[in-house]
Design a protein around this motif. Structure first.
Motif, PDB file in Angstrom:
ATOM      1  N   SER A  52      34.438  39.308  49.814  1.00  0.00           N
ATOM      2  CA  SER A  52      35.242  39.436  50.974  1.00  0.00           C
ATOM      3  C   SER A  52      35.758  38.048  51.485  1.00  0.00           C
ATOM      4  O   SER A  52      36.634  38.028  52.415  1.00  0.00           O
ATOM      5  CB  SER A  52      34.566  40.461  52.103  1.00  0.00           C
ATOM      6  N   SER A  53      35.559  37.075  50.836  1.00  0.00           N
ATOM      7  CA  SER A  53      35.712  35.784  51.073  1.00  0.00           C
ATOM      8  C   SER A  53      37.192  35.610  51.142  1.00  0.00           C
ATOM      9  O   SER A  53      37.800  35.889  50.243  1.00  0.00           O
ATOM     10  CB  SER A  53      34.904  34.655  50.472  1.00  0.00           C
ATOM     11  N   ASN A  54      37.669  34.770  52.081  1.00  0.00           N
ATOM     12  CA  ASN A  54      39.023  34.410  51.872  1.00  0.00           C
ATOM     13  C   ASN A  54      39.426  33.662  50.581  1.00  0.00           C
ATOM     14  O   ASN A  54      40.637  33.404  50.404  1.00  0.00           O
ATOM     15  CB  ASN A  54      39.660  33.860  53.094  1.00  0.00           C
ATOM     16  N   SER A  55      38.396  33.129  49.903  1.00  0.00           N
ATOM     17  CA  SER A  55      38.611  32.199  49.032  1.00  0.00           C
ATOM     18  C   SER A  55      38.920  32.790  47.629  1.00  0.00           C
ATOM     19  O   SER A  55      39.177  32.270  46.593  1.00  0.00           O
ATOM     20  CB  SER A  55      37.424  31.315  48.952  1.00  0.00           C
ATOM     21  N   VAL A  56      38.844  34.144  47.861  1.00  0.00           N
ATOM     22  CA  VAL A  56      39.396  34.911  46.446  1.00  0.00           C
ATOM     23  C   VAL A  56      40.808  34.987  46.066  1.00  0.00           C
ATOM     24  O   VAL A  56      41.601  35.529  47.079  1.00  0.00           O
ATOM     25  CB  VAL A  56      38.468  36.373  46.509  1.00  0.00           C
ATOM     26  N   THR A  57      41.070  34.833  45.007  1.00  0.00           N
ATOM     27  CA  THR A  57      42.453  34.835  44.668  1.00  0.00           C
ATOM     28  C   THR A  57      42.729  36.034  43.445  1.00  0.00           C
ATOM     29  O   THR A  57      41.843  35.718  42.497  1.00  0.00           O
ATOM     30  CB  THR A  57      43.198  33.461  44.216  1.00  0.00           C
ATOM     31  N   SER A  58      43.552  37.150  43.584  1.00  0.00           N
ATOM     32  CA  SER A  58      43.631  37.969  42.393  1.00  0.00           C
ATOM     33  C   SER A  58      45.103  38.551  42.058  1.00  0.00           C
ATOM     34  O   SER A  58      46.049  38.286  43.054  1.00  0.00           O
ATOM     35  CB  SER A  58      42.888  39.124  42.851  1.00  0.00           C
ATOM     36  N   PRO A  75      47.637  31.814  33.386  1.00  0.00           N
ATOM     37  CA  PRO A  75      48.426  32.900  33.701  1.00  0.00           C
ATOM     38  C   PRO A  75      49.086  32.982  35.015  1.00  0.00           C
ATOM     39  O   PRO A  75      48.618  32.054  35.830  1.00  0.00           O
ATOM     40  CB  PRO A  75      47.235  34.033  33.596  1.00  0.00           C
ATOM     41  N   GLU A  76      50.261  33.818  35.086  1.00  0.00           N
ATOM     42  CA  GLU A  76      50.951  33.712  36.376  1.00  0.00           C
ATOM     43  C   GLU A  76      51.176  35.114  36.942  1.00  0.00           C
ATOM     44  O   GLU A  76      51.211  36.077  36.007  1.00  0.00           O
ATOM     45  CB  GLU A  76      52.107  33.086  36.010  1.00  0.00           C
ATOM     46  N   ASP A  77      51.278  35.345  38.057  1.00  0.00           N
ATOM     47  CA  ASP A  77      51.526  36.519  38.657  1.00  0.00           C
ATOM     48  C   ASP A  77      52.713  37.426  38.185  1.00  0.00           C
ATOM     49  O   ASP A  77      53.750  36.735  37.961  1.00  0.00           O
ATOM     50  CB  ASP A  77      51.652  36.094  40.133  1.00  0.00           C
ATOM     51  N   LEU A  78      52.502  38.478  37.825  1.00  0.00           N
ATOM     52  CA  LEU A  78      53.488  39.275  37.410  1.00  0.00           C
ATOM     53  C   LEU A  78      54.714  39.825  38.277  1.00  0.00           C
ATOM     54  O   LEU A  78      55.595  39.801  37.964  1.00  0.00           O
ATOM     55  CB  LEU A  78      52.851  40.697  36.753  1.00  0.00           C
ATOM     56  N   GLN A  79      54.219  39.729  39.495  1.00  0.00           N
ATOM     57  CA  GLN A  79      55.395  39.771  40.677  1.00  0.00           C
ATOM     58  C   GLN A  79      56.493  38.778  40.823  1.00  0.00           C
ATOM     59  O   GLN A  79      57.553  38.891  41.294  1.00  0.00           O
ATOM     60  CB  GLN A  79      54.668  39.995  41.700  1.00  0.00           C
ATOM     61  N   HIS A  80      55.910  37.627  39.972  1.00  0.00           N
ATOM     62  CA  HIS A  80      57.024  36.265  40.122  1.00  0.00           C
ATOM     63  C   HIS A  80      57.841  36.198  38.625  1.00  0.00           C
ATOM     64  O   HIS A  80      58.527  35.477  38.855  1.00  0.00           O
ATOM     65  CB  HIS A  80      56.230  35.162  40.341  1.00  0.00           C
ATOM     66  N   ASP A  81      57.431  37.279  37.812  1.00  0.00           N
ATOM     67  CA  ASP A  81      58.256  37.198  36.542  1.00  0.00           C
ATOM     68  C   ASP A  81      59.680  37.996  36.717  1.00  0.00           C
ATOM     69  O   ASP A  81      59.789  39.113  37.325  1.00  0.00           O
ATOM     70  CB  ASP A  81      57.450  38.042  35.501  1.00  0.00           C
ATOM     71  N   SER A  82      60.555  37.125  36.351  1.00  0.00           N
ATOM     72  CA  SER A  82      62.139  37.591  36.678  1.00  0.00           C
ATOM     73  C   SER A  82      62.410  39.093  35.997  1.00  0.00           C
ATOM     74  O   SER A  82      63.176  39.846  36.472  1.00  0.00           O
ATOM     75  CB  SER A  82      62.994  36.701  36.267  1.00  0.00           C
ATOM     76  N   ALA A 110      53.278  46.834  26.657  1.00  0.00           N
ATOM     77  CA  ALA A 110      52.590  45.422  26.714  1.00  0.00           C
ATOM     78  C   ALA A 110      51.236  45.760  27.058  1.00  0.00           C
ATOM     79  O   ALA A 110      50.856  46.834  27.624  1.00  0.00           O
ATOM     80  CB  ALA A 110      53.037  44.257  27.200  1.00  0.00           C
ATOM     81  N   GLU A 111      50.268  44.559  27.156  1.00  0.00           N
ATOM     82  CA  GLU A 111      48.965  44.724  27.812  1.00  0.00           C
ATOM     83  C   GLU A 111      48.912  44.004  29.126  1.00  0.00           C
ATOM     84  O   GLU A 111      49.518  43.023  29.337  1.00  0.00           O
ATOM     85  CB  GLU A 111      47.988  43.908  26.891  1.00  0.00           C
ATOM     86  N   TYR A 112      48.376  44.685  30.024  1.00  0.00           N
ATOM     87  CA  TYR A 112      48.379  43.912  31.491  1.00  0.00           C
ATOM     88  C   TYR A 112      46.851  43.809  31.884  1.00  0.00           C
ATOM     89  O   TYR A 112      45.841  44.728  31.624  1.00  0.00           O
ATOM     90  CB  TYR A 112      49.055  44.907  32.540  1.00  0.00           C
ATOM     91  N   ARG A 113      46.686  42.681  32.508  1.00  0.00           N
ATOM     92  CA  ARG A 113      45.167  42.350  32.910  1.00  0.00           C
ATOM     93  C   ARG A 113      45.152  42.030  34.414  1.00  0.00           C
ATOM     94  O   ARG A 113      46.253  41.386  34.857  1.00  0.00           O
ATOM     95  CB  ARG A 113      44.845  40.982  31.873  1.00  0.00           C
ATOM     96  N   PHE A 114      44.222  42.055  34.835  1.00  0.00           N
ATOM     97  CA  PHE A 114      43.770  41.762  36.292  1.00  0.00           C
ATOM     98  C   PHE A 114      42.829  40.641  36.310  1.00  0.00           C
ATOM     99  O   PHE A 114      41.947  40.422  35.561  1.00  0.00           O
ATOM    100  CB  PHE A 114      43.372  42.715  37.110  1.00  0.00           C
ATOM    101  N   ILE A 115      43.053  39.555  37.196  1.00  0.00           N
ATOM    102  CA  ILE A 115      42.334  38.430  37.336  1.00  0.00           C
ATOM    103  C   ILE A 115      41.899  38.254  38.597  1.00  0.00           C
ATOM    104  O   ILE A 115      42.724  38.264  39.714  1.00  0.00           O
ATOM    105  CB  ILE A 115      42.704  37.118  36.509  1.00  0.00           C
ATOM    106  N   PHE A 116      40.725  37.678  39.198  1.00  0.00           N
ATOM    107  CA  PHE A 116      40.503  37.301  40.474  1.00  0.00           C
ATOM    108  C   PHE A 116      39.749  35.796  40.263  1.00  0.00           C
ATOM    109  O   PHE A 116      38.997  35.674  39.253  1.00  0.00           O
ATOM    110  CB  PHE A 116      39.407  38.268  41.135  1.00  0.00           C
ATOM    111  N   LYS A 117      39.828  34.998  41.217  1.00  0.00           N
ATOM    112  CA  LYS A 117      39.374  33.696  41.345  1.00  0.00           C
ATOM    113  C   LYS A 117      38.488  33.493  42.595  1.00  0.00           C
ATOM    114  O   LYS A 117      38.990  34.084  43.470  1.00  0.00           O
ATOM    115  CB  LYS A 117      40.344  32.592  40.918  1.00  0.00           C
ATOM    116  N   THR A 118      37.355  32.801  42.656  1.00  0.00           N
ATOM    117  CA  THR A 118      36.674  32.290  43.822  1.00  0.00           C
ATOM    118  C   THR A 118      36.719  30.909  43.750  1.00  0.00           C
ATOM    119  O   THR A 118      37.062  30.062  42.765  1.00  0.00           O
ATOM    120  CB  THR A 118      35.416  32.806  43.985  1.00  0.00           C
ATOM    121  N   SER A 122      36.129  32.236  37.785  1.00  0.00           N
ATOM    122  CA  SER A 122      37.555  32.828  37.645  1.00  0.00           C
ATOM    123  C   SER A 122      36.794  33.982  36.530  1.00  0.00           C
ATOM    124  O   SER A 122      36.142  33.653  35.590  1.00  0.00           O
ATOM    125  CB  SER A 122      38.452  31.990  36.933  1.00  0.00           C
ATOM    126  N   TRP A 123      37.490  35.207  36.635  1.00  0.00           N
ATOM    127  CA  TRP A 123      36.984  36.078  35.923  1.00  0.00           C
ATOM    128  C   TRP A 123      38.325  37.346  35.546  1.00  0.00           C
ATOM    129  O   TRP A 123      39.114  37.502  36.379  1.00  0.00           O
ATOM    130  CB  TRP A 123      35.887  37.161  36.632  1.00  0.00           C
TER     131      TRP A 123
END
Length: 617
Positions: A52-58, A75-82, A110-118, A122-123
């Motif tokens: 629940s830490s705010n330091s998590v990025t996903s 990797p870059e966030d899909l929401q920022h892909d044109s 295509a293949e889509y993946r989820f990533i989260f970082k603390t 990074s996982w």
């Protein structure tokens, strides 16, 4: 931990945590998912343990888009892909992150993946995620009954993958729902029908229509002039689904041509003049066929041959003669005519006409044919105009009168084609005097004199020369000449005799007279000397004046016969003893030159002379 079949590593099993081990993992709701083109799809992932830490990025990303990242390893966030702009949404509920993609296109597969970082780790970036396949429905023609009438076709509505949750289908004919919910459909073949299908829940997302070929057409490249030796592409196109197969035909359907490389293209390289003609193609699929319109291929080429022919073989002066030049160039060639290598006027359509051929038209002819692609010369043809002999001309050697006993050559010449033969005739005689171009008369005699002519003849006619007179100098003329020479000789002898007699008479007078006799002797001596000089002058000019005769004439007083003369009387002198019965005169007679012929009317007895009268002393 996860596993996968060898060769199918892209489709691993769900990951599991080894017993009694503390695991950090990302779990996906679907390993693979199939969605229809134009629809929306949602899939989610979760991770553990929960932070629940705010330091998590996903965020969600697609490894296939790494080439578009600033750093391919980050990797870059899909929401920022044109490409996904305004079509991708991510929602989160505690540990669950859901990815939604709207208005799917086939490139979204295509293949889509989820990533989260603390702050500590990074996982998820190296683990397989969810593979999305975007498919479009297709109507497949699985079977046709072409051996029976009417023809039927069995259609199947399918896709590359089977979307879940769509058990029923809908079928449409020409846009109208025919209320058939099976995945297969048997339909009567009609080349004007268009049939489609969809899943029941997405009737607006229909499969493309299937139909027989329509709008079949042909095209050619290059589209402008086609020149022999260049490559040419013929292309056949049509609107058909399933795609059509093509067959090319030239003029008739029985002469099929094999397509080159692609079935819709026919390749002619290099194109030949024999390839000219009308082409068309036939597009055919399982639902029917369609024929294109005709394409006219007109191959341009330079003339390959040039043949010259004559309207007839034997040509006679005055005939109408046509020279014809034929060629096979495309476009139609122009024609130029040459005579003895000199250009003449152009013929109309390759024909050069002699309305009335003349002898001067004889010669060697050829034609030149050409067009925009090139030109060529024909072989030569000889025009030999035959004609009858022209007016013959006659020459004589030697020229002039011909002496008896000599020989003479008569030569006849005439312009003719073919060459003339010659025959000689005398005037008023039908029997030939001789044959051949030259007529020789040897030992000519008087009977050979007269008019002669020659006749020139060939297969086209004959022509006579004008009359030619031959004059033979006869023996009478020679005798006349001889007689004249003899008379001249006699005249000279007589002159000498008379001179001698005069001298003798003078001596006798001197002897018989005294006193006055001396004067008389002087006079007689003078007369004698005068006569001698005259005789000498006459002898000296005898060569120039053969007919001149000199004589001394003694006139009697009592002569009563008239005498025509020109005389000059001497000055009278008085003397006591006059003797009138004797006169001494010197007479000079000049005859005109003898001629071969003279006028009989002329008086031969006339004498013209100068008389000198000597008075007695």
């Amino acid at each position: 931990m996860t596993c996968a079949l060898k060769g199918h590593e892209d489709f691993p099993s769900p990951s599991v945590c080894i017993e009694n081990q503390y695991c950090k993992q990302v779990i996906y709701s679907h390993a693979r998912i199939c969605a229809l083109k134009g629809s929306s799809v949602s899939f989610h992932s979760s991770y553990s343990p929960y932070y629940s830490s705010n330091s998590v990025t996903s965020f969600w990303f697609s490894p296939g888009r790494s080439a578009q990242w600033r750093n391919p390893s980050l990797p870059e966030d899909l929401q920022h892909d044109s490409r996904y702009m305004d079509r991708v949404y991510v929602t989160q509920t505690r540990q669950k992150f859901t990815l939604t993609i709207n208005n799917l296109v086939e490139n979204d597969s295509a293949e889509y993946r989820f990533i989260f970082k603390t702050g500590l780790f990074s996982w998820g970036s190296d683990l397989h995620g969810t593979t999305l396949t975007v498919t479009d429905l297709q109507v497949e023609v699985t079977r046709t009954s072409t051996n029976q009438e009417p023809e039927y076709a069995e259609l199947k509505c399918h896709s590359r993958c089977t979307p879940s949750g769509y058990p029923y289908y809908r079928w449409f004919r020409n846009g109208q729902d025919i209320r058939h919910n099976k995945s297969t459909y048997e339909v009567l073949i009609n080349t004007t029908d268009k049939i489609s299908c969809s899943v029941s829940s997405f009737k607006d997302h229909r499969a493309p229509d299937v139909y027989a070929p329509v709008s079949t057409s042909v095209s050619v490249d290059p589209s402008d002039d086609i020149v022999e030796g260049k490559p040419v592409f013929l292309k056949c196109s049509s609107d058909a689904n399933p795609p059509a197969n093509y067959t090319w035909y030239k003029k008739t359907k029985t002469s099929a041509l094999q397509p080159h490389r692609k079935d819709s293209e026919f390749y002619l390289n290099p194109i030949q003049a024999s390839d000219s003609g009308e082409y068309f193609c036939v597009a055919k699929n399982q639902l029917g066929e369609s024929r294109s319109g005709n394409l006219d291929i007109d191959v341009k080429y330079s003339p390959k041959r040039a043949d010259v022919s004559l309207s007839h073989a034997e040509i006679v002066e005055g005939d109408s003669v046509n020279l014809t030049c034929s060629s096979d160039g495309n476009p139609a060639p122009f024609y130029r005519w040459y005579k003895d290598n000199q250009m003449m006027l152009q013929g109309q359509g390759g024909v050069y006409q002699f309305t009335s051929v003349k002898s001067e038209d004889s010669g060697t002819y050829c034609c030149e044919v050409g067009n925009i692609c090139g030109r060529i010369n024909s072989s030569t043809v000889l025009i030999n105009v035959e004609y009858s002999p022209r007016l013959p001309s006659v020459s004589v050697s030697p020229a002039g009168d011909v002496a008896a006993g000599s020989s003479v050559n008569l030569t006849c010449s005439s312009d003719a084609n073919p060459a003339a033969t010659y025959t000689w005739y005398t005037e008023h005689s039908t029997s030939p005097a001789a044959n051949g171009q030259t007529f020789t008369i040897v030992d000519i005699r008087g009977e050979h004199g007269g008019n002669y002519y020659c006749q020139a003849r060939n297969s086209r006619g004959h022509h006579n020369s004008t009359l030619h007179l031959i004059v033979v100098s006869s023996s009478v003329s020679s005798a006349v000449v001889g007689s004249i020479m003899f008379l001249l000789l006699i005249g000279l002898v007589l002159s000498a005799f008379i001179i001698f007699r005069k001298k003798k008479a003078v001596r006798q007078i001197r002897q018989t007279r005294e006193g006055p006799g001396d004067n008389e002797a002087k006079i007689l001596g003078n007369l004698s000397r005068h006569l001698e000089s005259s005789s000498t002058a006459g002898l000296g000019n005898s060569a120039a004046q053969d007919d001149v005769c000199y004589a001394s004439v003694l006139f009697s007083k009592n002569q009563e016969e008239p005498l025509y003369s020109n005389f000059v009387p001497a000055e009278p002198k008085t003397s006591k003893n006059k003797e009138e019965d004797v006169e001494y005169s010197a007479v000079m007679i000049k005859n005109t030159p003898c001629k071969k012929s003279y006028d009989a009317s002329e008086e031969s007895s006339e004498l013209y002379s100068t008389v000198c009268k000597v008075n007695r002393l």
